[in-house]
Scaffold this motif. Structure first.
Motif, PDB file in Angstrom:
ATOM      1  N   LEU A 175     -25.284  21.957   8.837  1.00  0.00           N
ATOM      2  CA  LEU A 175     -25.587  21.092   9.976  1.00  0.00           C
ATOM      3  C   LEU A 175     -26.911  20.361   9.766  1.00  0.00           C
ATOM      4  O   LEU A 175     -27.055  19.202  10.156  1.00  0.00           O
ATOM      5  CB  LEU A 175     -25.638  21.920  11.260  1.00  0.00           C
ATOM      6  CG  LEU A 175     -24.286  22.239  11.894  1.00  0.00           C
ATOM      7  CD1 LEU A 175     -24.448  23.247  13.005  1.00  0.00           C
ATOM      8  CD2 LEU A 175     -23.620  20.983  12.425  1.00  0.00           C
ATOM      9  N   VAL A 176     -27.855  21.053   9.148  1.00  0.00           N
ATOM     10  CA  VAL A 176     -29.134  20.394   8.889  1.00  0.00           C
ATOM     11  C   VAL A 176     -28.921  19.203   7.948  1.00  0.00           C
ATOM     12  O   VAL A 176     -29.460  18.124   8.168  1.00  0.00           O
ATOM     13  CB  VAL A 176     -30.146  21.390   8.300  1.00  0.00           C
ATOM     14  CG1 VAL A 176     -31.343  20.660   7.723  1.00  0.00           C
ATOM     15  CG2 VAL A 176     -30.603  22.352   9.381  1.00  0.00           C
ATOM     16  N   TRP A 177     -28.086  19.402   6.938  1.00  0.00           N
ATOM     17  CA  TRP A 177     -27.765  18.270   6.061  1.00  0.00           C
ATOM     18  C   TRP A 177     -27.122  17.145   6.863  1.00  0.00           C
ATOM     19  O   TRP A 177     -27.446  15.973   6.699  1.00  0.00           O
ATOM     20  CB  TRP A 177     -26.805  18.700   4.954  1.00  0.00           C
ATOM     21  CG  TRP A 177     -27.465  19.329   3.784  1.00  0.00           C
ATOM     22  CD1 TRP A 177     -27.520  20.658   3.504  1.00  0.00           C
ATOM     23  CD2 TRP A 177     -28.163  18.671   2.714  1.00  0.00           C
ATOM     24  NE1 TRP A 177     -28.214  20.868   2.342  1.00  0.00           N
ATOM     25  CE2 TRP A 177     -28.610  19.673   1.832  1.00  0.00           C
ATOM     26  CE3 TRP A 177     -28.448  17.347   2.427  1.00  0.00           C
ATOM     27  CZ2 TRP A 177     -29.326  19.391   0.669  1.00  0.00           C
ATOM     28  CZ3 TRP A 177     -29.158  17.059   1.276  1.00  0.00           C
ATOM     29  CH2 TRP A 177     -29.596  18.070   0.414  1.00  0.00           C
ATOM     30  N   PHE A 178     -26.176  17.536   7.701  1.00  0.00           N
ATOM     31  CA  PHE A 178     -25.461  16.530   8.484  1.00  0.00           C
ATOM     32  C   PHE A 178     -26.437  15.748   9.364  1.00  0.00           C
ATOM     33  O   PHE A 178     -26.477  14.523   9.332  1.00  0.00           O
ATOM     34  CB  PHE A 178     -24.399  17.230   9.350  1.00  0.00           C
ATOM     35  CG  PHE A 178     -23.647  16.309  10.248  1.00  0.00           C
ATOM     36  CD1 PHE A 178     -22.507  15.668   9.811  1.00  0.00           C
ATOM     37  CD2 PHE A 178     -24.082  16.082  11.544  1.00  0.00           C
ATOM     38  CE1 PHE A 178     -21.819  14.818  10.648  1.00  0.00           C
ATOM     39  CE2 PHE A 178     -23.391  15.227  12.379  1.00  0.00           C
ATOM     40  CZ  PHE A 178     -22.251  14.600  11.926  1.00  0.00           C
ATOM     41  N   PHE A 179     -27.223  16.495  10.120  1.00  0.00           N
ATOM     42  CA  PHE A 179     -28.150  15.808  11.021  1.00  0.00           C
ATOM     43  C   PHE A 179     -29.210  15.063  10.215  1.00  0.00           C
ATOM     44  O   PHE A 179     -29.680  14.001  10.637  1.00  0.00           O
ATOM     45  CB  PHE A 179     -28.800  16.804  11.979  1.00  0.00           C
ATOM     46  CG  PHE A 179     -27.854  17.320  13.032  1.00  0.00           C
ATOM     47  CD1 PHE A 179     -27.100  16.447  13.796  1.00  0.00           C
ATOM     48  CD2 PHE A 179     -27.697  18.681  13.243  1.00  0.00           C
ATOM     49  CE1 PHE A 179     -26.215  16.913  14.754  1.00  0.00           C
ATOM     50  CE2 PHE A 179     -26.813  19.158  14.197  1.00  0.00           C
ATOM     51  CZ  PHE A 179     -26.070  18.274  14.949  1.00  0.00           C
ATOM     52  N   GLY A 180     -29.557  15.628   9.070  1.00  0.00           N
ATOM     53  CA  GLY A 180     -30.497  14.928   8.209  1.00  0.00           C
ATOM     54  C   GLY A 180     -29.958  13.555   7.815  1.00  0.00           C
ATOM     55  O   GLY A 180     -30.682  12.552   7.833  1.00  0.00           O
ATOM     56  N   MET A 181     -28.670  13.521   7.500  1.00  0.00           N
ATOM     57  CA  MET A 181     -28.024  12.239   7.189  1.00  0.00           C
ATOM     58  C   MET A 181     -28.150  11.293   8.373  1.00  0.00           C
ATOM     59  O   MET A 181     -28.451  10.108   8.209  1.00  0.00           O
ATOM     60  CB  MET A 181     -26.531  12.462   6.926  1.00  0.00           C
ATOM     61  CG  MET A 181     -26.092  12.631   5.504  1.00  0.00           C
ATOM     62  SD  MET A 181     -26.399  11.234   4.463  1.00  0.00           S
ATOM     63  CE  MET A 181     -24.795  10.451   4.468  1.00  0.00           C
ATOM     64  N   VAL A 182     -27.859  11.840   9.548  1.00  0.00           N
ATOM     65  CA  VAL A 182     -27.946  10.993  10.746  1.00  0.00           C
ATOM     66  C   VAL A 182     -29.356  10.429  10.868  1.00  0.00           C
ATOM     67  O   VAL A 182     -29.542   9.236  11.116  1.00  0.00           O
ATOM     68  CB  VAL A 182     -27.569  11.807  12.004  1.00  0.00           C
ATOM     69  CG1 VAL A 182     -27.808  10.991  13.258  1.00  0.00           C
ATOM     70  CG2 VAL A 182     -26.126  12.260  11.934  1.00  0.00           C
ATOM     71  N   ILE A 183     -30.341  11.295  10.654  1.00  0.00           N
ATOM     72  CA  ILE A 183     -31.723  10.837  10.809  1.00  0.00           C
ATOM     73  C   ILE A 183     -32.060   9.784   9.754  1.00  0.00           C
ATOM     74  O   ILE A 183     -32.583   8.710  10.074  1.00  0.00           O
ATOM     75  CB  ILE A 183     -32.698  12.030  10.706  1.00  0.00           C
ATOM     76  CG1 ILE A 183     -32.499  12.959  11.912  1.00  0.00           C
ATOM     77  CG2 ILE A 183     -34.139  11.556  10.647  1.00  0.00           C
ATOM     78  CD1 ILE A 183     -33.265  14.249  11.835  1.00  0.00           C
ATOM     79  N   VAL A 184     -31.703  10.074   8.520  1.00  0.00           N
ATOM     80  CA  VAL A 184     -32.062   9.142   7.443  1.00  0.00           C
ATOM     81  C   VAL A 184     -31.388   7.790   7.655  1.00  0.00           C
ATOM     82  O   VAL A 184     -32.034   6.740   7.631  1.00  0.00           O
ATOM     83  CB  VAL A 184     -31.673   9.732   6.071  1.00  0.00           C
ATOM     84  CG1 VAL A 184     -31.775   8.675   4.988  1.00  0.00           C
ATOM     85  CG2 VAL A 184     -32.556  10.911   5.746  1.00  0.00           C
ATOM     86  N   LEU A 185     -30.087   7.826   7.878  1.00  0.00           N
ATOM     87  CA  LEU A 185     -29.374   6.558   8.020  1.00  0.00           C
ATOM     88  C   LEU A 185     -29.811   5.828   9.286  1.00  0.00           C
ATOM     89  O   LEU A 185     -29.976   4.608   9.288  1.00  0.00           O
ATOM     90  CB  LEU A 185     -27.865   6.794   8.015  1.00  0.00           C
ATOM     91  CG  LEU A 185     -27.270   7.220   6.678  1.00  0.00           C
ATOM     92  CD1 LEU A 185     -25.762   7.283   6.756  1.00  0.00           C
ATOM     93  CD2 LEU A 185     -27.676   6.279   5.575  1.00  0.00           C
ATOM     94  N   GLY A 186     -29.995   6.593  10.353  1.00  0.00           N
ATOM     95  CA  GLY A 186     -30.431   5.961  11.597  1.00  0.00           C
ATOM     96  C   GLY A 186     -31.815   5.342  11.424  1.00  0.00           C
ATOM     97  O   GLY A 186     -32.058   4.190  11.805  1.00  0.00           O
ATOM     98  N   ALA A 187     -32.700   6.118  10.802  1.00  0.00           N
ATOM     99  CA  ALA A 187     -34.065   5.624  10.631  1.00  0.00           C
ATOM    100  C   ALA A 187     -34.095   4.405   9.728  1.00  0.00           C
ATOM    101  O   ALA A 187     -34.916   3.499   9.911  1.00  0.00           O
ATOM    102  CB  ALA A 187     -34.950   6.729  10.057  1.00  0.00           C
ATOM    103  N   SER A 188     -33.177   4.376   8.753  1.00  0.00           N
ATOM    104  CA  SER A 188     -33.186   3.240   7.836  1.00  0.00           C
ATOM    105  C   SER A 188     -33.000   1.925   8.588  1.00  0.00           C
ATOM    106  O   SER A 188     -33.398   0.875   8.104  1.00  0.00           O
ATOM    107  CB  SER A 188     -32.079   3.397   6.797  1.00  0.00           C
ATOM    108  OG  SER A 188     -30.832   3.102   7.367  1.00  0.00           O
ATOM    109  N   GLN A 189     -32.388   1.986   9.735  1.00  0.00           N
ATOM    110  CA  GLN A 189     -32.245   0.768  10.546  1.00  0.00           C
ATOM    111  C   GLN A 189     -33.328   0.697  11.613  1.00  0.00           C
ATOM    112  O   GLN A 189     -33.980  -0.331  11.790  1.00  0.00           O
ATOM    113  CB  GLN A 189     -30.874   0.762  11.235  1.00  0.00           C
ATOM    114  CG  GLN A 189     -29.707   0.678  10.296  1.00  0.00           C
ATOM    115  CD  GLN A 189     -29.579  -0.695   9.673  1.00  0.00           C
ATOM    116  OE1 GLN A 189     -29.441  -1.697  10.355  1.00  0.00           O
ATOM    117  NE2 GLN A 189     -29.649  -0.737   8.353  1.00  0.00           N
TER     118      GLN A 189
END
Ligand code: NA
Ligand code: NA
Lengths: 113, 504, 110, 938, 165, 89
Positions: free
Chosen positions: D570-584
């Motif tokens: 889940l940390v990986w999953f949410f990490g993805m959300v954070i990274v991709l979200g932050a990229s925008q």
């Protein structure tokens, strides 16, 4: 009002995710339920905030956007189905694993039968 | 008007429901009905392929509401071939369960399999983003239920992880859909394409968030790094036929990625053109590599095959990331191949497990299997194909993707695919030679494999053969498909220009 | 004073009384010293408060739209049927887990 | 067409031996020989034309879109190899008939041999490089099966795997190289590729393509550093070695060098790589061969060495060298195949291949001895034998290097050096097996000559060695010429094969080699000791260790990610959300949009605070599960208030109903779970989770704010305009649910049904006792099942609730309500009966199969949708009409209503499946418990 | 007995009919018919859940009882509320055991509910033999008085309505 | 009159809800929390009805009715959980 609702959604999301990251099935399910509340609210407010103008055709000429509402309805039902399934799965997991840890780890308070 | 387009959704749905109503003791009757329905579905998919092959779009407006207001189903070459894939896969997976003595098939297996098909086909057909979510949920829930058919500690844990991750994914999916609606005011994918392309610099970054969140959702289903962690445990703990059915599910994710990032966020999406591509190919590459490494390190055959599924996903998304017609065409070809073969391997592993006693499918020495020659032969052929060695379809698929690689990342892609192939070769030669050759001197008393089970596996392998033999026709189709998918304007026009039946 | 404003005043009074009772009930729940005493507030005052509000609403809608609006009665009826059972059930639960009560309470639960 | 037959005949022949096996070994052998014999005949039929410099081409389109076509070409090179493959193949078939013990399946070995033969023929007459690769990989696979023919032997399995891994890797590299060539030339047709040599060599991708193709060739031909698989392939039955490891498989690599010669050779890169690899392999192989005590081990390293020689010749970039290489290919095939056969005969007759135990065999098998001596002499390069001729050419080519620098003297020096060793090991082979004392405890004693038919193939090959060696121009020259034409094209140099070139440097080198070899052999003691000290590593062990190490590493790396912890996933999953979200999100200049925000009122703020306290409280209190559940309900309640506040009564109704059913469900589940969550997270984990949760929460909040302050165009107006006229209802939300987007609703009730089925399946046979308290005590529960007060009231409420449910259902189309909510009310009313009166009591009164109810509900909805087909409309097209009845008056009849009935029925059915089966769970367990108690009493 | 099966609870049916009209807020002919239908149909279909008939006698006593309860609720609530917000030290809570004369579950239920609704009392528990009811009183000075008061005001009329035979 | 009365009434009810939440959070016992939640449900009904009057719309009535039904069901189930653990037996 928009800021308020945004904050509410933010807090709900955060709390939901925090709980979803716990180590036992029950809190995780609680967390996912919280998260689904947040998500439902998020979808809902995408139709923007309208007071006192339900999407029921009447003599008024102002309406709220009915589409997000219909989406939320579907999302609520599906969320319910998922929650129910997860709960029973949690029971199944406790039965098979002997405890309610999400990874089935044996811990102190319960020994597998 | 023809209602054939909706048949791939309704037929399994209604079959599933009727199967639920049938008494549990009528096992054979249930099975026959189920098989008949899937067979019909296969015929229907062939008809639809013929229809779609002409290059026209079939738009089916549910409730006779003009797009973008109602939900539409859209048949194009891509959706047609995906449905052929799902129906053939289902046919053989169900055929495999004909064996009366097979212990694992619970009374609801058939109806759940049909519900899974409903979800899968719905996802392939729908032209509406929220409807896609709904079908995703149908297929996910069916898959959860199929996975948890019978108890075991391993399955319970895998199921728990699988379900919780996917429920979280669904939440993200909804947020992405809502964001798109909140900024564009529409859910129809064709309409979204128009609106997204017209988005100004003020809203585009927020639409971009939705675009990337969607990728997380699809990536989770497709099992891309770092979202695939659920897969090996889930697939390897499922019963053989269930795992074989699951082979289609990662492909639904791949399909969704192809559909959304060519139609909505493709080449013509203005500010948001190809927003995914910078992310996609490195992740696909890592997936491919880690999948191959996972296969190398696996200690059980089931787990190894699950990793092969991940390898295939990495390969496929590498192809998608290339964003060219040849690459996409190659991707679809490879998709067909890898799905059939991975399914065949899952089914085969199930037979192996049944004949190996307590050793199950662990890659260690074990008593001799009752039919080690038959199973070994099948394994050998399937393994060759999945490795990508000639003369089977994997070779063609791999060669096509390598051929299609262009641009600065080409060396990486080549290295990834070729070295990945080597790792898989090493892995499978180890597991195969251990399981089939490193045998103890006695034979486990297990029943011989059911003839239908063997036929099912053979059938899937034969489809792989067919891909090779009729390769040119298939490639011609996938070429046309790629052309169609990468130039979405006709799709958009077909959907938005659809006129409902008069008189309503 | 027009008819309308009289109705408005009556409505207002009912709403205010209802609101007040609801608040009182909740104050009771919040501040009384033991569970059994806290139970009394919600069991009655709140129910009554809602009843007041519902009457206010009934009056309001009966005069602001064509025909009588009596369906609020249904909620009232329902609340009056269910509130006691809720209180009874919770009290029974409290007794079952032997919740403590203030010392000056006479009698003993069984 | 006959070209295809040449390839396919062995394949057809593959089936025959399997079928004829049970009719006797001889018949089996004959049936096996049939295919290759016809292939050979066909080849010979084409021979005159090919020798005249012509070639045959067959083209059949297969996968033109890939560039893979069934394109065949039989030219001089192909003919030379084809004859070798079929000819030696036939000899091997004959030999195998007598070699294989009756325990082993002859048919299986023949079948595999023939598959291999087919693949090999395919390689040499392919005119499409992809097709060539297809056959190339087939040889790897077939050889894998052949090497592991005795798969019960661990060494055989390992050897086979090693061969497959190495040659398979080479195949992949070759594929890469071929695809690059195709990219450069624009075609995979070999004729075209070979004609585009200049284009290829000047292309920037040439080095990459060259290296990839060379890796393919070197792995197959066991060139250093890929040589090590070959010695371990010796665990194959000896006929297999005689065939694969002398004449065919390993020759595929050098065939490829020959085949690609026009396209790739001639550059410095080619020269440096190919010649240095060849040179090193030549020397290394020759050196190592001397020290092997196993006959086949010696032959294997000798093969490596000879292949190095051939490679070196190809690497020299000289036409004459290429001719020499081709010549040596033939010569090596003949003498090496016969030597392997010798080894097989020895093994067959004595049961061992260890040269330290084998001595003085000439006494027992003089004929074999004679033949082996001739073959070994050919290998050593003794004059009047074919090996001498090509070796002379080789020596002379090493002297004619057209480069400067140290290579000019190093190459001939090392060549001579290798020659010395070749003589030494050849001598050793003969001397230590057939002479030199008495055998040391042989497993089979006394040995004797094998059957004549087993010697015959070997004899034929030996005769060839002699004939070619003595009359090269009468025998081999035309073949060589044709092959040379194919490789070199019109550049064919003038050359002369002659036994006697006069006294010259090559002759001197030969003499040095012969003399030096004998000398070396007799001074070998010190050398052997040196070798034993220096060179004790075993490639197989190392390779296995390396593979195992890499598997372990793979496993460790995999477990780093795949650690079985959902939290980590889940940390990986949410990490993805954070990274991709932050990229925008991080690169947005303007968060707040142009739309003004609505004012805030006090009640809303209060309720928002209530909700947030509820949410945060749920988190803080979550260790006490029941209390957390209550706080969660507060959040749910306020969510429904928000729906009301912003004009969504339908949502509020649904939310509140679902909320209660969910809470009931959670309690049902909680009964079987610990009541308290232990405190397991350390501060680090907690802070990590807070950061993740906080980031995503903030992100979603910001996104929400950004969207809400931006305008949007919506398609909502259409629904508002068409709800009454097109959908027949004034509640637009409901019309969307049952009409505009009815398909979603159909999906949604399907989800519900599937969930119910899944839950039912999971609960079947589930045995689960409620867990004890944390302190180990059992919970004390009240004795009386249900308070009578509740029972009475619940029954009274049932009709009331049904009435409300009907009301909510009927008005749904026009006002808030509808089938879903009505269904939930009905369910809750029934659940209340379960709660109040117990499962058995309710079951006596309604014994529906809820599962069927749910299914029927979906069927009703689907059937309603399909009803529109009858009128020529798409699925789910609704129809409605206003009907006037006496007394009743005018009312609306709508198909949407039937659809909604389906929804209602589904909801009731599936909710009750879930709740009642979950409720029954304790029932089963209690009965089980009681049963166990009573049995314990007895 | 045929009509008993067809129309198991006539009073309930009438009540439901009224309820429907109340809900729908509309007395058009259509709804009157529909209400009548539902008033018959719902009791009929839920018959298995409620098979025993509870004949209501003495409508006059019913009216008297109801009005007494309503007045008690309204008036006494006011007094009670003042106590709740006043100083809590002055409250004298007690648990009372009320011996029951009524025996019917239904009557006991109504009694318990009434006691709950009545100000200052909550019926907390019913003994397993259904012979006594435990009541928590918020503020009481004379325990015996309170018990007889409850018996007189509420139990007696209920016994008269439902159980006098 | 109504214009000032409604906000006051709503505020009083909101305050009541806050007090319920207070009780719900601090407990201390589970029955305390259950009754707090139950009261909150009922107060919510009041809030809704007042809001309906404020909006002049009868569309909130059903929500109020449903909260009453569901609140009751919830409270009964929660109490039964404490009593028996097993709410459906
Ligand atoms: Na509705
Ligand atoms: Na239960």
């Amino acid at each position: 009002m928009e800021a308020l609702i945004s904050i509410v959604i933010a807090v709900l999301t955060g709390c939901g995710i925090y709980l979803a990251l716990r180590g036992r099935t029950f809190p995780v399910i609680l967390g996912l339920t919280l998260l689904s509340y947040a998500v439902n609210l998020f979808i809902f407010v995408m139709g923007r905030l309208q007071s006192g103008v339900p999407a029921v055709i009447s003599s008024r000429d102002q309406y709220t956007d009915p589409i997000p509402q219909a989406l939320v309805l579907t999302a609520i039902v599906i969320g319910f189905a998922m929650t129910a399934f997860m709960l029973v799965l949690a029971l199944r997991a406790r039965s098979e694993l002997g405890n309610d840890h999400i990874d089935g780890k044996n811990t102190r308070e319960e020994t597998p039968r | 008007m023809s209602h054939l387009v909706i048949a791939p959704i309704l037929l399994p749905l209604i079959t599933g429901l009727i199967l639920l109503l049938m008494p549990e003791r009528h096992r054979m009757r249930t099975h026959l009905l189920s098989m008949f329905s899937v067979f019909a579905l296969m015929v229907i998919s062939v008809l639809l392929i013929i229809k779609a092959g002409r290059g026209e779009f079939v738009v089916y407006a549910l409730g006779n509401w003009a797009p973008p207001f109602g939900i539409v189903l859209v048949l194009d070459r891509l959706s047609a071939i995906m449905m052929l894939l799902s129906s053939t896969l289902a046919f053989f997976s169900l055929l495999y369960t004909t064996d009366e003595k097979a212990p694992q098939v619970s009374p609801h297996f058939h109806s759940l399999a049909h519900f899974l098909l409903t979800g899968v086909n719905g996802a392939f057909l729908t032209g509406d983003l929220f409807n896609l979510f709904v079908f995703f949920e149908i297929l996910l829930l069916s898959s959860y239920a199929l996975l948890m058919q019978a108890g075991s500690a391993r399955r319970a844990k895998a199921g728990l992880h699988y379900v919780i991750l996917n429920v979280t994914g669904s939440a993200i999916f909804l947020i992405a859909i809502a964001t798109l609606y909140g900024l564009t005011g529409t859910l129809n994918m064709a309409d979204l394409a128009v609106k997204v392309a017209a988005a100004d610099a003020d809203t585009a970054p927020f639409i971009g968030i939705a675009a990337l969140l969607l990728f997380i959702v699809f990536g989770l289903k497709a099992a891309i790094f770092p979202l695939y962690f659920w897969l090996p445990a889930a697939y390897s703990s499922a019963h053989g036929p269930v795992a074989a059915l699951f082979a289609i599910m990662t492909k639904v994710g791949v399909y969704a990625i192809i559909r959304v990032y060519t139609l909505i966020f493709g080449n013509d999406a203005g500010e948001l053109s190809n927003i995914l591509l910078p992310w996609l190919w490195p992740l696909a590459f890592i997936t491919l590599i880690l999948g191959a490494i996972g296969a190398l390190g696996a200690r059980e055959l089931r787990v190894q095959i699950s990793w092969l599924v991940i390898v295939s996903v990495g390969t496929l998304l590498t192809g998608v990331a290339l964003n060219s017609e040849t690459a996409l065409s190659a991707t679809i070809f490879y998709l067909l191949h890898s799905t059939w073969i991975c399914a065949a391997l899952f089914l085969l592993t199930d037979l192996i497990i049944r004949q190996r006693g307590d050793a199950e499918d662990r890659i260690t020495s074990a008593p001799e299997m009752r039919q080690s020659l038959l199973l070994g032969g099948l394994f050998f052929v399937a393994a060759i194909s999945v490795i990508g060695m000639p003369p089977l379809s994997g070779f063609v698929g791999k060669a096509l993707i390598l051929q299609a690689a262009t641009g600065p990342q080409t060396p990486w892609i080549w290295a990834g695919i070729l070295l990945g192939g080597l790792a898989v070769l090493t892995a499978l030669s180890r597991s195969g030679s251990t399981i089939f050759w490193r045998m103890e001197n006695h034979v486990v008393t297990a029943p011989a494999a059911d003839i239908w089970s063997v036929i099912a596996i053979l059938g899937l392998i034969l489809f792989s053969f067919g891909l090779m033999i009729f390769g040119n026709q298939v490639i011609a189709y996938t070429n046309a498909l790629a052309e169609q998918v990468l130039h979405p304007q006709p799709y958009i026009q077909a959907v938005l220009g659809h006129i409902p039946v008069k008189g309503n | 004073m027009t008819d309308n404003s009289i109705v408005e005043i009556i409505t207002a009074i009912f709403l205010l009384i209802g609101g007040l009772f609801a608040l009182l009930g909740s104050i009771g729940l919040a501040r009384l010293p033991d569970f059994y005493m806290r139970l009394h507030g919600p069991a009655k005052a709140t129910t009554l408060g809602v009843g007041g509000v519902l009457i206010g609403s009934m009056i309001f809608f009966s005069t602001h739209s064509e025909g009588f609006s009596l369906h609020e009665l249904l909620i009232t009826l329902f609340l009056f049927i269910t509130a006691p059972i809720s209180a009874h059930m919770v009290a029974k639960a409290a007794l079952h887990i032997h919740l403590p009560y203030v010392k000056r309470t006479r009698g003993k639960p069984w | 067409m006959t070209l295809i037959l040449i390839i396919l005949l062995p394949l057809l022949g593959a089936c025959l031996p399997l079928a004829t096996e049970k009719f006797g070994r001889t018949l089996c052998a004959f049936s096996a020989a049939l295919g290759p014999a016809i292939s050979l005949a066909l080849l010979l039929w084409h021979l005159p034309t090919v020798l005249a410099g012509g070639s045959f081409i067959y083209d059949h389109s297969w996968l033109p879109l890939l560039g893979l076509d069934l394109s065949l070409r039989l030219d001089g090179l192909g003919m030379m190899f084809g004859l070798m493959i079929t000819g030696i193949g036939l000899l091997v078939i004959l030999y195998t008939r007598y070699y294989l013990s009756p325990r082993d399946s002859l048919g299986k070995l023949y079948a595999l041999l023939q598959i291999f033969m087919m693949a090999m023929l395919g390689i040499v007459i392919s005119n499409n490089i992809l097709l060539l690769i297809v056959f190339w990989e087939l040889t790897s696979l077939a050889s894998f099966l052949l090497i592991s023919y005795w798969s019960v032997q661990s060494d055989a399995r390992k050897g086979a795997r090693m061969a497959l891994t190495i040659t398979g890797a080479g195949g992949l590299a070759l594929l890469g190289g071929a695809l690059l060539l195709g990219k450069i030339v624009g075609s995979f047709n070999l004729t075209e590729i070979l004609a585009s040599g200049e284009l290829i060599k000047n292309h920037e991708l040439y080095p990459v393509a060259l290296i990839l193709i060379l890796i393919g060739a070197f792995t197959k031909s066991a060139q250093f550093p890929f040589h090590f698989w070959l010695p371990h392939a010796m665990h194959a039955p000896t006929p297999v070695s005689a065939y694969l490891h002398s004449a065919t498989m390993v020759k595929a690599g050098v065939f490829l060098l020959a085949r690609m010669y026009p396209a790739l050779a001639g550059t410095d890169l080619w020269f440096y790589i190919v010649s240095s690899v060849g040179l090193f392999t030549l020397v290394f192989g020759a050196y190592t061969a001397l020290f092997k005590h196993d006959l086949k081990g010696l032959l294997a390293f000798s093969t490596i060495s000879h292949l190095g020689l051939i490679t070196l010749l190809f690497g020299l970039n000289s036409q004459l060298a290429a001719i020499a290489a081709l010549f040596h290919i033939i010569n090596h095939a003949t003498f090496k195949a016969s030597l392997f056969m010798t080894a097989g005969i020895i093994d067959h007759e004595t049961g061992t291949r260890d040269m330290r135990r084998l001595n003085g065999m000439w006494q027992f098998m003089p004929l074999t001895t004679t033949l082996a001596m001739v073959a070994a002499s050919a290998m050593a390069g003794v004059p009047l034998l074919n090996g001498f001729l090509s070796k002379e050419m080789f020596f002379s080519e090493t002297l004619n290097l057209n480069t400067s620098g140290y290579l000019t003297w190093l190459v001939p020096l090392l060549a001579t050096f290798a020659g010395i060793f070749a003589v030494a090991y050849s001598y050793r082979f003969v001397y230590e097996v057939f002479f030199g004392g008495k055998p040391v405890d042989l497993p089979k004693y006394p040995p004797h000559e094998p059957p004549h038919y087993m010697i015959a193939p070997m004899a034929i090959l030996v005769v060839l060695c002699v004939v070619i060696g003595m009359f090269p121009n009468l025998t081999i020259a035309p073949f060589l010429h044709a092959a040379g034409l194919a490789v070199l094209g019109s550049d064919m140099p003038d050359y002369k094969i002659a036994i006697w070139h006069g006294f010259n440097l090559p002759l001197l080198m030969s003499c040095i080699a012969l003399a030096g070899g004998l000398l070396l052999y007799y001074q070998r003691k010190g050398l052997f000791a040196f070798y034993e000290r220096q060179y004790r590593r075993d490639e197989k062990v190392m390779f296995e260790a390396r593979i195992q190490r890499s598997e372990q590493l793979a496993q460790q790396l995999t477990e780093k990610f795949e650690n079985g912890s959902l939290q980590s996933y889940l940390v990986w999953f949410f990490g993805m959300v954070i990274v991709l979200g932050a990229s925008q999100l991080l690169f947005i200049d303007k968060l707040t949009g142009s739309v003004a925000a609505a004012p805030v009122d006090a009640v809303s703020v209060v309720m928002a605070i209530v909700m947030m306290v509820g949410a945060v409280g749920t988190v803080l209190i979550h260790h006490n599960r029941f209390a957390a559940l209550l706080l969660l309900s507060v959040v749910g309640l306020v969510v429904s208030l928000i729906f009301i506040r912003f004009s969504a009564p339908d949502l509020a109704l649904t939310q509140i109903s679902v909320e209660v059913v969910t809470v009931v469900l959670m309690m049902l589940a909680l009964y079987f779970l610990p009541q308290v969550t232990p405190n397991e997270s350390g501060p680090l984990k907690v802070s990590r989770d807070i950061v993740i949760a906080g980031s995503i929460g903030t992100g979603i909040g910001l996104l929400c704010w950004a969207i809400l302050t931006r305008p949007y165009e919506t398609i909502a107006d259409y629904y508002l305009a068409n709800a009454v006229s097109g959908g027949g209802g004034t509640n637009v939300v409901n019309v969307i649910l049952v009409d505009f987007r009815g398909f979603d609703t159909l999906g949604e009730i399907t989800v519900l049904t599937v969930a119910a089925m899944g839950i039912y399946a999971m609960l079947r046979k589930l045995r689960l006792p409620p867990p004890p308290n944390p302190d180990g005590t059992e919970h004390v529960w009240a004795k009386e099942p249900s308070p009578p007060v509740l029972m009475v009231l619940a029954r009274l409420l049932l009709p009331l609730a049904l009435m409300v449910s009907t009301y909510i259902f009927l008005r749904g189309h026009n006002l808030p309500g509808g089938g879903f909510i009505a269904g939930l009310i009905t369910s809750v009313a029934l659940i209340l009966q379960y709660v109040a009166s117990g499962n058995d009591w309710v079951q006596e009164r309604i014994n529906w199969r809820y599962r069927n109810v749910a299914a029927i509900g979906v069927l009703i909805a689907a059937a309603t949708g399909a009803g529109s087909w009858l009128f020529g409309y798409p699925f789910l097209t609704t129809a409605f009409t206003y009907v006037t009845w006496p007394i009743v008056g005018k009312f609306e009849l709508a198909t949407a209503l039937i659809f909604d009935i389906g929804v209602y029925v589904t909801v009731v059915g599936s909710t009750l499946v879930i709740l009642s089966y979950l409720g029954r769970l304790s029932h089963f367990n209690r009965h089980a418990h009681i049963k166990s108690l009573s049995s314990g009493d007895n | 007995m045929g009509w008993r099966k067809l129309l198991p609870h006539p009073a309930l049916s009438v009540f439901m009919w009224g309820l429907w009209l109340l809900l729908i807020n509309d007395i058009s002919a259509g709804h009157v018919v529909l209400g009548a239908f539902l008033g018959w149909f719902i009791p009929w279909i839920t018959y298995p859940f409620w098979p025993e008939s509870t004949p209501v006698r003495k409508p006059l006593v019913v009216m008297r009882f109801l009005s007494r309860v309503v007045v008690d609720i309204l008036v006494a609530n006011y007094v009670l509320m003042l106590r709740i917000i006043g100083p809590t030290r002055n409250l004298h809570p007690a648990f009372l055991t009320l011996p029951l004369d009524v025996q019917n579950d239904f009557t006991i239920t109504i009694l318990a509910s009434t006691i709950c609704l009545a100000p200052g009392t909550v019926s907390a528990n019913l003994s397993n033999d259904r012979k006594s009811l435990l009541i928590h009183v918020l503020n009481v000075s004379d325990v015996e008085m309170a018990i007889t008061d409850i018996k007189r005001r509420y139990e007696a009329p209920l016994k008269e309505i439902f159980e006098c035979s | 009159m109504l214009v000032t009365a409604i906000p006051i009434a709503m505020f009083m009810v909101s305050l009541a809800i806050v007090l319920n939440l207070w009780r719900l959070v601090i407990g201390p016992s589970l029955p305390d929390r259950i009754i707090a939640l139950d009261t909150m449900y009922i107060n919510t009904i009041a809030l809704l009805i007042i809001y309906g009057v404020y909006q002049g719309s009868a569309l909130y009535f059903e929500a109020a009715l449903l909260i009453a039904v569901m609140g009751f069901a919830g409270t009964v189930a929660l109490s039964k959980y404490i009593l028996r653990g097993d709410i459906i037996e």
